[in-house]
Enzyme design. Sequence first.
Site, PDB file in Angstrom:
ATOM      1  N   ASP A  15      -7.010 -14.325   8.032  1.00  0.00           N
ATOM      2  CA  ASP A  15      -5.776 -14.184   7.242  1.00  0.00           C
ATOM      3  C   ASP A  15      -4.684 -15.162   7.662  1.00  0.00           C
ATOM      4  O   ASP A  15      -3.528 -14.789   7.873  1.00  0.00           O
ATOM      5  CB  ASP A  15      -5.237 -12.731   7.338  1.00  0.00           C
ATOM      6  N   HIS A  56     -12.090 -13.953   2.303  1.00  0.00           N
ATOM      7  CA  HIS A  56     -13.260 -13.093   2.139  1.00  0.00           C
ATOM      8  C   HIS A  56     -14.470 -13.869   1.628  1.00  0.00           C
ATOM      9  O   HIS A  56     -15.586 -13.638   2.077  1.00  0.00           O
ATOM     10  CB  HIS A  56     -12.928 -11.933   1.212  1.00  0.00           C
ATOM     11  N   MET A  68       2.560  -5.693  -7.918  1.00  0.00           N
ATOM     12  CA  MET A  68       1.256  -5.091  -7.585  1.00  0.00           C
ATOM     13  C   MET A  68       1.425  -3.983  -6.555  1.00  0.00           C
ATOM     14  O   MET A  68       2.314  -4.045  -5.706  1.00  0.00           O
ATOM     15  CB  MET A  68       0.342  -6.194  -7.042  1.00  0.00           C
ATOM     16  N   LYS A  91     -14.999  -8.064  -0.212  1.00  0.00           N
ATOM     17  CA  LYS A  91     -15.038  -8.589   1.160  1.00  0.00           C
ATOM     18  C   LYS A  91     -16.417  -8.255   1.717  1.00  0.00           C
ATOM     19  O   LYS A  91     -16.905  -7.143   1.503  1.00  0.00           O
ATOM     20  CB  LYS A  91     -13.939  -7.918   1.985  1.00  0.00           C
ATOM     21  N   ASP A 140      -1.870 -13.038   0.991  1.00  0.00           N
ATOM     22  CA  ASP A 140      -2.351 -11.920   1.819  1.00  0.00           C
ATOM     23  C   ASP A 140      -2.739 -12.503   3.172  1.00  0.00           C
ATOM     24  O   ASP A 140      -3.906 -12.761   3.448  1.00  0.00           O
ATOM     25  CB  ASP A 140      -3.553 -11.229   1.163  1.00  0.00           C
ATOM     26  N   HIS A 181       0.892  -1.168   0.000  1.00  0.00           N
ATOM     27  CA  HIS A 181       0.000   0.000   0.000  1.00  0.00           C
ATOM     28  C   HIS A 181       0.928   1.216   0.000  1.00  0.00           C
ATOM     29  O   HIS A 181       1.999   1.172   0.621  1.00  0.00           O
ATOM     30  CB  HIS A 181      -0.827   0.096   1.273  1.00  0.00           C
ATOM     31  N   ASP A 217       2.410   1.743   3.343  1.00  0.00           N
ATOM     32  CA  ASP A 217       3.343   0.739   3.895  1.00  0.00           C
ATOM     33  C   ASP A 217       4.769   1.220   3.626  1.00  0.00           C
ATOM     34  O   ASP A 217       5.691   0.924   4.364  1.00  0.00           O
ATOM     35  CB  ASP A 217       3.203  -0.623   3.204  1.00  0.00           C
ATOM     36  N   ASP A 237      -5.534 -13.346  -3.854  1.00  0.00           N
ATOM     37  CA  ASP A 237      -5.038 -13.262  -2.474  1.00  0.00           C
ATOM     38  C   ASP A 237      -5.235 -14.619  -1.805  1.00  0.00           C
ATOM     39  O   ASP A 237      -6.357 -15.008  -1.467  1.00  0.00           O
ATOM     40  CB  ASP A 237      -5.792 -12.179  -1.687  1.00  0.00           C
ATOM     41  N   GLU A 295     -11.063  -6.132  -5.268  1.00  0.00           N
ATOM     42  CA  GLU A 295     -11.101  -7.172  -4.230  1.00  0.00           C
ATOM     43  C   GLU A 295     -12.337  -7.004  -3.362  1.00  0.00           C
ATOM     44  O   GLU A 295     -12.523  -5.980  -2.715  1.00  0.00           O
ATOM     45  CB  GLU A 295      -9.831  -7.059  -3.379  1.00  0.00           C
ATOM     46  N   GLU A 329     -10.082 -13.118  -2.675  1.00  0.00           N
ATOM     47  CA  GLU A 329      -9.314 -13.601  -1.515  1.00  0.00           C
ATOM     48  C   GLU A 329     -10.052 -14.751  -0.847  1.00  0.00           C
ATOM     49  O   GLU A 329     -11.243 -14.654  -0.552  1.00  0.00           O
ATOM     50  CB  GLU A 329      -9.101 -12.459  -0.511  1.00  0.00           C
ATOM     51  N   ASP A 332     -12.041 -12.016   9.977  1.00  0.00           N
ATOM     52  CA  ASP A 332     -11.040 -12.133   8.907  1.00  0.00           C
ATOM     53  C   ASP A 332      -9.710 -12.609   9.503  1.00  0.00           C
ATOM     54  O   ASP A 332      -8.966 -11.814  10.070  1.00  0.00           O
ATOM     55  CB  ASP A 332     -10.882 -10.748   8.258  1.00  0.00           C
TER      56      ASP A 332
HETATM   57  C1  GCO Z   1      -8.023  -7.241   4.303  1.00  0.00           C
HETATM   58  C2  GCO Z   1      -7.684  -7.143   2.840  1.00  0.00           C
HETATM   59  C3  GCO Z   1      -6.453  -6.371   2.580  1.00  0.00           C
HETATM   60  C4  GCO Z   1      -6.240  -6.084   1.119  1.00  0.00           C
HETATM   61  C5  GCO Z   1      -5.119  -5.134   0.965  1.00  0.00           C
HETATM   62  C6  GCO Z   1      -4.679  -4.900  -0.434  1.00  0.00           C
HETATM   63  O1  GCO Z   1      -8.943  -7.973   4.579  1.00  0.00           O
HETATM   64  O2  GCO Z   1      -7.410  -6.586   5.140  1.00  0.00           O
HETATM   65  O3  GCO Z   1      -7.548  -8.433   2.351  1.00  0.00           O
HETATM   66  O4  GCO Z   1      -5.333  -7.040   3.112  1.00  0.00           O
HETATM   67  O5  GCO Z   1      -6.008  -7.227   0.379  1.00  0.00           O
HETATM   68  O6  GCO Z   1      -5.530  -3.931   1.528  1.00  0.00           O
HETATM   69  O7  GCO Z   1      -5.690  -4.471  -1.204  1.00  0.00           O
HETATM   70 MN    MN Z   2      -6.686  -9.230   0.555  1.00  0.00          MN
HETATM   71 MN    MN Z   3      -8.337 -10.331   4.238  1.00  0.00          MN
END
Ligand code: GCO
Ligand code: MN
Ligand code: MN
Length: 388
Positions: free
Chosen positions: A258, A221, A89, A184, A288, A55, A58, A246, A182, A218, A256
């Site tokens: 991850d 998600h 990306m 979610k 991700d 990002h 970041d 992702d 993306e 993702e 979420d």
């Molecule tokens: C989340 C998202 C993020 C995005 C990221 C890039 O649930 O936090 O998945 O990690 O993927 O902001 O677009």
């Molecule tokens: Mn993501």
């Molecule tokens: Mn996520």
Amino acid sequence: MTDYTPKPEHKFTFGLWTVGNIGRDPFGSEVRPAKTPVELVRLLAEVGAWGVNFHDNDLVPIDATPAERDRIVKDFKAALAETGLVVPMATTNLFFDPAFKDGAFTANDPKVRAYALQKTMNAIDLGAELGARIYVFWGGREGTETDASKDPMESIKRSREAMNFLCEYVLDKKYDMKFALEAKPNEPRGDIYNSTTGHMLAFIETLDHPDMVGVNPEVAHEHMAGLNFVHGVAQALDAGKLFHIDLNDQAFGRYDQDFRFGAVNLKSAFFLVKLLEDNGYDSSRHFDAHAYRTEDYEGVKDFARGCMRTYLILKEKTAQWNADKEIQALVAEINADDGSMSKYFGKYSAQKASALRTQTFDRLALGARGLGYERLDQLTVDLLLGVR
Ligand code: GCO
Ligand code: MN
Ligand code: MN
């Protein structure tokens, strides 16, 4: 094979925010000291990743001066040159700063919407400067807690207008760049607009430049929404819209999480890898995800290595499944076709339709036939558990 060493051709990538995650959650503060982008690039090189994504913030803090920005970008470029990592990306952080508490492109305040466009144009420039050809849009705060706050029709229009504006910006700048949207369903908002990959695919068709825009589905998600991720990704592939992915994992019905790729639902991870590999998916395999909060940086490396290793093991299992005589004999049996029905398929004609009306079918026999899917699934499980 049993060589699970990641190689550039596997296109494994991680975000700075993934291995850089310091373990904050709503109930506790950070457990790992923050690393600089340069240190994170070196960590990713050490574990064997091919690329690093980010990002805007970041890499460059939101309040950095132009001189600070230039110094940070210079150091980052030097780290990329030193390690050979690439930046496939980039994306914009449109969710962290309090200015975005009501969303970015769908915020009710026009100043917030304009600021979001400005911030994204700057971030696109940054991504282009570092070689990114995919630009991801994750609308983390594009949503509501109460539908009294925003008109959903207006939100769709605002989202479309923003995407159209930014596509034109990329064309105007002559960047070689495509967008990947993306979805979610929720978190951090109560509900997020365009909540699944399917919603995104439909939305894309309403844009001025649909060919420039695809999706970045993702795992976590779609699982949060209780959906079959493999089916969603297949739809994106079929539409020629799988620009990015992702990879991570997630228990159904949870927040979420991850988690490391394959950490929870190994079987669906297998069918996902099989889908990607069988269909020649050629873009980044982006993880991700982040390490458990229990880990130090050795654990973060274990996490990152684990994502890539599991992917490669499942890729090997795909080849094994495709070559397994018993499995393939069953697949052939399931799909057996003596050609007698071919005359009814394909493009419609009145003649075909009337011929089909006169065809007789043994409906009871069709319903009585066992399909052998139990055996096929158990063979798959045996294969995945390593006893075949
Ligand atoms: C989340 C998202 C993020 C995005 C990221 C890039 O649930 O936090 O998945 O990690 O993927 O902001 O677009
Ligand atoms: Mn993501
Ligand atoms: Mn996520």
